[in-house]
Design a protein around this motif. Structure first.
Motif, mmCIF file in Angstrom:
data_model
loop_
_atom_site.group_PDB
_atom_site.id
_atom_site.type_symbol
_atom_site.label_atom_id
_atom_site.label_comp_id
_atom_site.label_asym_id
_atom_site.label_seq_id
_atom_site.Cartn_x
_atom_site.Cartn_y
_atom_site.Cartn_z
ATOM 1 N N MET A 190 -35.568 25.178 -7.873
ATOM 2 C CA MET A 190 -36.816 25.789 -7.103
ATOM 3 C C MET A 190 -36.585 26.183 -5.901
ATOM 4 O O MET A 190 -36.909 27.251 -5.091
ATOM 5 N N VAL A 191 -35.955 25.436 -4.927
ATOM 6 C CA VAL A 191 -35.387 25.812 -3.580
ATOM 7 C C VAL A 191 -34.659 27.198 -3.464
ATOM 8 O O VAL A 191 -34.976 27.945 -2.653
ATOM 9 N N ARG A 192 -33.757 27.372 -4.459
ATOM 10 C CA ARG A 192 -33.212 28.738 -4.475
ATOM 11 C C ARG A 192 -33.990 29.766 -4.648
ATOM 12 O O ARG A 192 -33.993 30.907 -3.984
ATOM 13 N N THR A 193 -34.925 29.724 -5.617
ATOM 14 C CA THR A 193 -35.999 30.561 -5.949
ATOM 15 C C THR A 193 -37.064 30.902 -4.614
ATOM 16 O O THR A 193 -37.216 31.959 -4.177
ATOM 17 N N TRP A 194 -37.307 29.620 -4.025
ATOM 18 C CA TRP A 194 -38.261 29.815 -2.732
ATOM 19 C C TRP A 194 -37.329 30.516 -1.648
ATOM 20 O O TRP A 194 -38.108 31.411 -0.908
ATOM 21 N N ALA A 195 -36.134 30.527 -1.440
ATOM 22 C CA ALA A 195 -35.346 30.947 -0.418
ATOM 23 C C ALA A 195 -35.486 32.414 -0.447
ATOM 24 O O ALA A 195 -35.541 33.267 0.549
ATOM 25 N N GLU A 206 -38.030 34.029 -2.254
ATOM 26 C CA GLU A 206 -39.555 34.432 -2.112
ATOM 27 C C GLU A 206 -39.943 34.371 -0.812
ATOM 28 O O GLU A 206 -40.977 34.924 -0.446
ATOM 29 N N MET A 207 -39.452 33.486 0.227
ATOM 30 C CA MET A 207 -39.996 33.096 1.369
ATOM 31 C C MET A 207 -39.219 33.854 2.505
ATOM 32 O O MET A 207 -39.857 33.670 3.667
ATOM 33 N N LYS A 208 -38.069 34.601 1.948
ATOM 34 C CA LYS A 208 -37.354 35.311 3.235
ATOM 35 C C LYS A 208 -38.114 36.290 4.043
ATOM 36 O O LYS A 208 -37.922 36.151 5.157
ATOM 37 N N LYS A 209 -38.946 37.096 3.352
ATOM 38 C CA LYS A 209 -39.594 38.054 4.103
ATOM 39 C C LYS A 209 -40.622 37.287 5.234
ATOM 40 O O LYS A 209 -40.734 37.944 6.087
ATOM 41 N N ALA A 210 -41.264 36.226 4.853
ATOM 42 C CA ALA A 210 -42.086 35.472 5.703
ATOM 43 C C ALA A 210 -41.436 34.820 6.773
ATOM 44 O O ALA A 210 -41.811 34.165 7.734
ATOM 45 N N GLY A 211 -40.160 34.736 6.722
ATOM 46 C CA GLY A 211 -39.331 34.014 7.787
ATOM 47 C C GLY A 211 -39.196 32.429 7.502
ATOM 48 O O GLY A 211 -38.899 31.712 8.559
ATOM 49 N N VAL A 212 -39.864 31.838 6.510
ATOM 50 C CA VAL A 212 -39.586 30.476 5.892
ATOM 51 C C VAL A 212 -38.322 29.957 5.603
ATOM 52 O O VAL A 212 -37.725 30.923 4.434
ATOM 53 N N THR A 213 -37.611 29.187 5.785
ATOM 54 C CA THR A 213 -36.483 28.688 4.930
ATOM 55 C C THR A 213 -37.019 27.436 3.917
ATOM 56 O O THR A 213 -37.745 27.018 4.204
ATOM 57 N N ALA A 214 -36.004 27.613 3.026
ATOM 58 C CA ALA A 214 -36.287 26.277 2.028
ATOM 59 C C ALA A 214 -34.888 25.918 1.440
ATOM 60 O O ALA A 214 -34.012 26.720 1.288
ATOM 61 N N ASN A 215 -34.600 24.640 1.888
ATOM 62 C CA ASN A 215 -33.213 24.013 1.709
ATOM 63 C C ASN A 215 -33.389 22.699 0.921
ATOM 64 O O ASN A 215 -34.431 22.158 1.025
ATOM 65 N N ALA A 216 -32.516 22.130 0.397
ATOM 66 C CA ALA A 216 -32.580 20.965 -0.539
ATOM 67 C C ALA A 216 -31.513 19.994 0.084
ATOM 68 O O ALA A 216 -30.417 20.293 0.652
ATOM 69 N N VAL A 217 -31.967 18.714 0.482
ATOM 70 C CA VAL A 217 -30.916 17.687 1.089
ATOM 71 C C VAL A 217 -30.667 16.571 0.185
ATOM 72 O O VAL A 217 -31.551 16.110 -0.710
ATOM 73 N N ILE A 218 -29.246 16.398 -0.212
ATOM 74 C CA ILE A 218 -29.018 15.781 -1.333
ATOM 75 C C ILE A 218 -28.432 14.323 -0.698
ATOM 76 O O ILE A 218 -27.195 14.175 -0.243
ATOM 77 N N PRO A 219 -29.312 13.366 -0.270
ATOM 78 C CA PRO A 219 -28.862 12.123 0.253
ATOM 79 C C PRO A 219 -28.243 11.109 -0.648
ATOM 80 O O PRO A 219 -28.615 11.159 -1.801
ATOM 81 N N VAL A 220 -27.700 10.046 -0.034
ATOM 82 C CA VAL A 220 -27.237 8.955 -0.703
ATOM 83 C C VAL A 220 -27.397 7.868 0.405
ATOM 84 O O VAL A 220 -26.684 7.692 1.253
ATOM 85 N N ALA A 221 -28.597 7.205 0.371
ATOM 86 C CA ALA A 221 -28.722 6.342 1.362
ATOM 87 C C ALA A 221 -29.608 5.081 1.060
ATOM 88 O O ALA A 221 -30.173 4.993 -0.190
ATOM 89 N N ALA A 222 -29.468 3.828 1.660
ATOM 90 C CA ALA A 222 -30.074 2.427 1.430
ATOM 91 C C ALA A 222 -31.803 2.527 1.683
ATOM 92 O O ALA A 222 -32.023 2.990 2.659
ATOM 93 N N THR A 223 -32.400 2.862 0.452
ATOM 94 C CA THR A 223 -33.910 2.733 0.645
ATOM 95 C C THR A 223 -34.352 1.592 -0.416
ATOM 96 O O THR A 223 -33.690 1.160 -1.087
ATOM 97 N N ALA A 224 -35.559 1.479 -0.542
ATOM 98 C CA ALA A 224 -36.380 0.764 -1.143
ATOM 99 C C ALA A 224 -35.966 0.807 -2.708
ATOM 100 O O ALA A 224 -35.938 0.143 -3.798
ATOM 101 N N MET A 225 -35.913 2.397 -2.850
ATOM 102 C CA MET A 225 -35.573 2.786 -4.387
ATOM 103 C C MET A 225 -34.373 2.738 -4.582
ATOM 104 O O MET A 225 -33.940 1.991 -5.888
ATOM 105 N N THR A 226 -33.360 2.878 -3.861
ATOM 106 C CA THR A 226 -31.839 2.655 -4.204
ATOM 107 C C THR A 226 -31.420 1.332 -4.481
ATOM 108 O O THR A 226 -30.533 0.923 -4.900
ATOM 109 N N LYS A 227 -32.194 0.523 -3.751
ATOM 110 C CA LYS A 227 -31.961 -1.096 -3.873
ATOM 111 C C LYS A 227 -32.110 -1.468 -5.092
ATOM 112 O O LYS A 227 -31.512 -2.561 -5.574
ATOM 113 N N THR A 228 -32.803 -0.721 -6.105
ATOM 114 C CA THR A 228 -33.241 -1.254 -7.363
ATOM 115 C C THR A 228 -31.776 -0.748 -8.419
ATOM 116 O O THR A 228 -31.851 -1.194 -9.500
ATOM 117 N N VAL A 229 -30.876 -0.110 -7.736
ATOM 118 C CA VAL A 229 -29.997 0.435 -8.480
ATOM 119 C C VAL A 229 -28.676 -0.732 -8.156
ATOM 120 O O VAL A 229 -28.226 -0.867 -7.077
#
Length: 235
Positions: free
Chosen positions: A127-132, A134-157
């Motif tokens: 979706m991000v690649r598609t939005w980039a 579609e949104m280019k003409k409006a000057g809006v950027t769309a990017n995805a961040v791929i994090p690996v971090a300690a959170t309440a969610m990753t604590k369950t792994v």
């Protein structure tokens, strides 16, 4: 509500301004409530970070319809509805805003027991690649961040539990986590988020950027690795 209140308190204690909306991410109604709250309390909206997530990890034959639908609804549909609402505001008010969606390495290459999560996170990058585009003409950027971090969610792994617990005790994570796995704290991710939300990142869009621990990565766009041709097509 208690988690949201804690986040607001932490921000305001540091001199920032924050408000919380307590609602289940996924529906259009929640997306509308989030954007409306930002506009009402801050006079506008400039940046959207879609970071809501849940896990329901099970191998394929054990995964129920409910396990699949819940994860897809929060991660994938929730990202879609929130971005659609934010972009509508950007367009209507001529705001050259920033869309930052949170992906996962699982969405880039899969992971055992995470059919639902892998599908959702791969879909977010698509979706991000598609939005980039579609949104280019409006000057809006769309990017995805791929994090690996300690959170309440990753604590369950289980694989990450020791590192998350070390962080909670205020101890440094072992180098194996920070460098080899690129796994660190939420603070290690924050700098990239802030950069992508800034004016300096106005020319960066449609990218999937990994960050965690001491590691920063740029993920490639999928390309065919080999092409062969046969006159008349293939049987």
């Amino acid at each position: 509500a208690s988690v949201a209140d804690e986040a607001v308190a932490a921000i305001t204690a540091e001199g920032g301004r924050a408000v919380a909306v307590v609602a289940p991410v996924g529906s259009t109604e929640t997306a509308q409530a989030l954007v409306a709250a930002a506009v009402e309390n801050f006079g506008g909206l400039d940046i959207l970070v879609t970071n809501a997530g849940v896990l329901r990890d099970k191998s394929l034959l054990k995964m129920t319809d409910e396990d699949f639908d819940l994860v897809i609804n929060v991660h994938l549909r929730g990202t879609f509805t929130c971005v659609r609402e934010a972009y509508a505001y950007f367009k209507e008010n001529n705001v050259q805003g920033r869309i930052i969606a949170i992906g996962s390495p699982t969405g880039q290459r899969g992971n055992f027991g995470q059919t639902n999560y892998a599908a959702a996170k791969a879909g977010i990058v698509g979706m991000v690649r598609t939005w980039a585009m579609e949104m280019k003409k409006a000057g809006v950027t769309a990017n995805a961040v791929i994090p690996v971090a300690a959170t309440a969610m990753t604590k369950t792994v289980p694989y990450f539990a020791a590192a998350v617990e070390a962080d909670e005790r205020g101890e440094a994570m072992p180098d194996f986590f920070r460098r080899t796995l690129g796994f660190g704290t939420a603070e290690d991710v924050a700098g990239l988020i802030a950069f992508l939300a800034s004016e300096e990142a106005a020319g960066i869009t449609g990218q999937a950027i990994g960050v965690g621990g001491d590691r920063l990565q740029l993920w490639s766009h999928p390309e065919a690795v080999e092409s062969e041709y046969r006159d008349g097509g293939w049987s």
